[in-house]
Design a protein around this motif. Structure first.
Motif, short mmCIF file in Angstrom:
data_model
loop_
_atom_site.label_atom_id
_atom_site.label_comp_id
_atom_site.label_asym_id
_atom_site.label_seq_id
_atom_site.Cartn_x
_atom_site.Cartn_y
_atom_site.Cartn_z
N PRO A 181 53.15 39.23 33.49
CA PRO A 181 52.42 38.10 34.08
C PRO A 181 51.15 38.60 34.74
O PRO A 181 51.17 39.59 35.48
N PRO A 182 50.02 37.97 34.48
CA PRO A 182 48.73 38.52 34.92
C PRO A 182 48.58 38.66 36.43
O PRO A 182 47.82 39.52 36.89
N GLY A 183 49.28 37.85 37.22
CA GLY A 183 49.13 37.92 38.66
C GLY A 183 50.07 38.88 39.35
O GLY A 183 50.07 38.98 40.59
N VAL A 184 50.88 39.60 38.59
CA VAL A 184 51.87 40.52 39.17
C VAL A 184 51.25 41.91 39.32
O VAL A 184 50.87 42.55 38.34
N ARG A 185 51.17 42.36 40.56
CA ARG A 185 50.60 43.67 40.83
C ARG A 185 51.59 44.80 40.57
O ARG A 185 51.22 45.86 40.04
N HIS A 186 52.86 44.60 40.95
CA HIS A 186 53.87 45.65 40.82
C HIS A 186 55.20 44.99 40.45
O HIS A 186 55.56 43.97 41.02
N GLU B 34 49.37 34.96 42.54
CA GLU B 34 49.26 36.41 42.59
C GLU B 34 50.29 36.96 43.55
O GLU B 34 50.38 36.51 44.70
N VAL B 35 51.10 37.90 43.10
CA VAL B 35 52.14 38.49 43.94
C VAL B 35 52.01 40.01 43.92
O VAL B 35 51.66 40.60 42.90
N ASP B 36 52.28 40.60 45.07
CA ASP B 36 52.22 42.06 45.16
C ASP B 36 53.44 42.70 44.51
O ASP B 36 53.35 43.81 43.99
N LEU B 37 54.58 42.00 44.57
CA LEU B 37 55.81 42.56 44.02
C LEU B 37 56.64 41.49 43.34
O LEU B 37 56.93 40.43 43.93
N LEU B 38 57.01 41.75 42.11
CA LEU B 38 58.06 40.99 41.42
C LEU B 38 59.25 41.92 41.33
O LEU B 38 59.18 42.98 40.68
N LEU B 39 60.35 41.54 41.98
CA LEU B 39 61.57 42.34 41.96
C LEU B 39 62.63 41.57 41.19
O LEU B 39 63.06 40.49 41.62
N THR B 40 63.01 42.08 40.03
CA THR B 40 64.04 41.44 39.22
C THR B 40 65.36 42.18 39.42
O THR B 40 65.40 43.41 39.41
N LEU B 41 66.43 41.41 39.61
CA LEU B 41 67.75 41.96 39.90
C LEU B 41 68.77 41.44 38.89
O LEU B 41 68.85 40.23 38.65
N GLY B 42 69.53 42.34 38.28
CA GLY B 42 70.55 41.92 37.32
C GLY B 42 69.98 41.08 36.21
O GLY B 42 70.58 40.08 35.79
#
Length: 293
Positions: free
Chosen positions: A230-235, A198-206
């Motif tokens: 992804p079910p564990g991604v909060r933002h 579970e992650v609070d933030l997934l930040l994808t770049l490029g």
């Protein structure tokens, strides 16, 4: 303050270093660039968290054309016929049409298309600079297609790479994952495959996630042209440089449930590197709220 796990993209194989040492070197370099990003955002007072690089480049190189994987020296003419077709999908998504008969002159059609793309995006630059940019873009396209094949072509290797990323997140209790380039594909699949994360933030770049040729290879496979969150991604935040010719189509083609899409400008001659993105104020500003408990 928690740990941030970084998931690198193409061109990150560190020869002569153990995976552990390579991960350390990459994390140190990333921290230096992120400090610059915080400064650019007026957030120099925000302390850096621990940065951990989920390093997997060696896992792609073990048995897949290691002399070419991640070296960034491949030529467009070395692509397989299937890869050439994917390159055309990429270039057409970026706005270049295939040349008419005889239009490419002495160049291969793909090389002509890359030059056309550079002319469209950096036509005001000096000729020598445009030539360097065309060479850089060609190498990026080749490396991305070859590394993508290296990752997706063998189920056991794909599983091992995802386990490397999952282990980094799990062992450090990371609540933030920053994934660049091909790493956005790896992170996306990892967070689907390891749904306990579970992650609070997934930040994808490029990210090239929205490219049709790549979407066809995703696991899980998109349904009706839509990828699942992804079910564990909060933002989920996605940032693309305005000149990043590998981050096409823009906004991941509208095919993924991203909360925020944003664009930045890291410079026409540094259009795709993780360091360039981390040094951008916009990236630092997106991350900073998660650096404070």
């Amino acid at each position: 303050m928690g740990t941030v796990v970084l998931v690198h993209g193409i061109g990150n194989l560190v020869r002569g270093a153990s995976p552990e040492r390579a991960a350390e070197l990459k994390a140190v370099a990333a921290a230096d660039r992120l400090r610059k990003g915080l400064s650019a955002a007026g957030l120099s007072h925000v302390p850096l968290p621990e940065l951990v690089m989920a390093y997997y480049a060696h896992q792609l190189a073990d048995d897949y054309r290691p002399e070419r994987q991640s070296a960034g020296t491949g030529a467009l003419e070395d692509l397989t016929s299937a890869q050439e077709g994917e390159a055309w999908e990429w270039l057409e998504a970026a706005g270049v049409t295939r040349p008419r008969e005889g239009q490419a002159g002495m160049l291969s059609p793909l090389r002509w298309a890359v030059n056309r793309l550079v002319e469209q995006r950096a036509g005001d630059a000096p000729p020598a600079a445009r030539k360097r940019l065309a060479e850089l873009l060609s190498r990026l396209v080749v490396a991305t297609l070859q590394d993508t094949d290296a990752y997706t072509s063998r189920p056991a290797r794909r599983k091992a790479v995802r386990e490397t990323v999952a282990r980094a997140v799990r062992e450090h209790g990371a609540r933030v994952v920053v994934a660049h380039s091909l790493g956005s594909v790896v992170a996306y699949e990892t967070l689907h495959a390891h749904q306990d994360l579970e992650v609070d933030l997934l930040l994808t770049l490029g990210s090239p996630l929205g490219l049709p040729a790549l979407m066809r290879k995703l696991d899980p496979e998109p349904l009706d042209g839509r990828g699942a969150r992804p079910p564990g991604v909060r933002h989920w935040v996605n940032i693309a440089d305005v000149g990043d010719l590998l981050a096409v189509p823009r906004e991941l083609g509208g095919a993924f449930p991203v909360d925020v899409h944003a664009t930045t400008d890291i410079g026409v001659f540094d259009p795709h590197t993780l360091g360039g993105y981390l040094a951008a104020g916009l990236t630092a500003a997106a991350l900073a709220p998660h650096f404070v408990d």
